[in-house]
Design a protein around this motif. Structure first.
Motif, PDB file in Angstrom:
ATOM      1  N   THR A   1      -3.066  -4.118   6.847  1.00 33.40           N
ATOM      2  CA  THR A   1      -4.094  -3.213   6.324  1.00 33.40           C
ATOM      3  C   THR A   1      -3.446  -2.021   5.633  1.00 33.40           C
TER       4      THR A   1
ATOM      5  N   LYS B   1      -2.084  -3.006   2.283  1.00 36.15           N
ATOM      6  CA  LYS B   1      -3.141  -3.101   1.269  1.00 36.15           C
ATOM      7  C   LYS B   1      -3.562  -1.709   0.801  1.00 36.15           C
TER       8      LYS B   1
ATOM      9  N   SER C   1      -2.190  -3.503  12.338  1.00 41.47           N
ATOM     10  CA  SER C   1      -2.494  -2.499  11.308  1.00 41.47           C
ATOM     11  C   SER C   1      -1.580  -2.613  10.098  1.00 41.47           C
TER      12      SER C   1
END
Length: 170
Positions: free
Chosen positions: A8, A11, A5
């Motif tokens: 992600t 981002k 994770s």
């Protein structure tokens, strides 16, 4: 959360910061002085409630002689509208000499008709105001800043927790 994770969340954190920057830009546009905008002066060449296939609720379309774009001005005053602070556009006539203060619009709007400029801030005629844009950009900017800040905080906390997990696993 899993270790996968982390990229992600990084981002999403970047996206949240981008949202904040967009909010700051939008807000800063709303607090500019009249003299900081581009201005076009001249006689009204075209003033109607519709233009080409554009016929929108509570809009006026004005073109100033010698200017290539048509100004698309929202004048709605219904509940829920981001109404102008002041407007008496319907008191203007063909041939009236006006000053239109406007800003450039972002070119990345989906479905944008480049013949139109929707970023009119002020319209004056004989040193009298006929239009003053409302607070849409100001409220929108604040909204983006708040949402971006809250999501940045949440994501930063999540990233910190994942980083602690990484340290314990290593």
């Amino acid at each position: 959360m899993t270790l996968q994770s982390k990229p992600t969340i990084q981002k999403l954190l970047g996206l949240s910061i981008l949202i904040i920057v967009f909010g700051i830009v939008l807000y800063s546009k709303s607090v500019k002085e009249k003299t900081e905008y581009m201005v076009v002066s001249g006689k009204i060449d075209f003033i109607k409630t519709s233009f080409d296939f554009h016929k929108k609720r509570d809009h006026r379309f004005i073109q100033v002689e010698g200017h290539d774009q048509i100004f698309d001005i929202f004048i709605g005053n219904k509940f829920g509208d981001f109404s102008p602070k002041f407007e008496k556009i319907d008191d203007l006539n063909m041939g009236d000499e006006i000053n239109v203060y406007y800003s450039d619009e972002p070119p990345f709007q989906k479905g944008k008709d480049f013949r139109l400029n929707k970023a009119v801030e002020f319209i004056d005629k004989s040193n009298q105001r006929y239009f003053i844009r409302g607070n849409k950009n100001k409220f929108g900017g604040i909204g983006f800043i708040v949402v971006g800040t809250i999501s940045t905080i949440i994501l930063a906390i999540a990233l910190k927790k994942i980083s602690k997990i990484d340290e314990t696993v290593a």
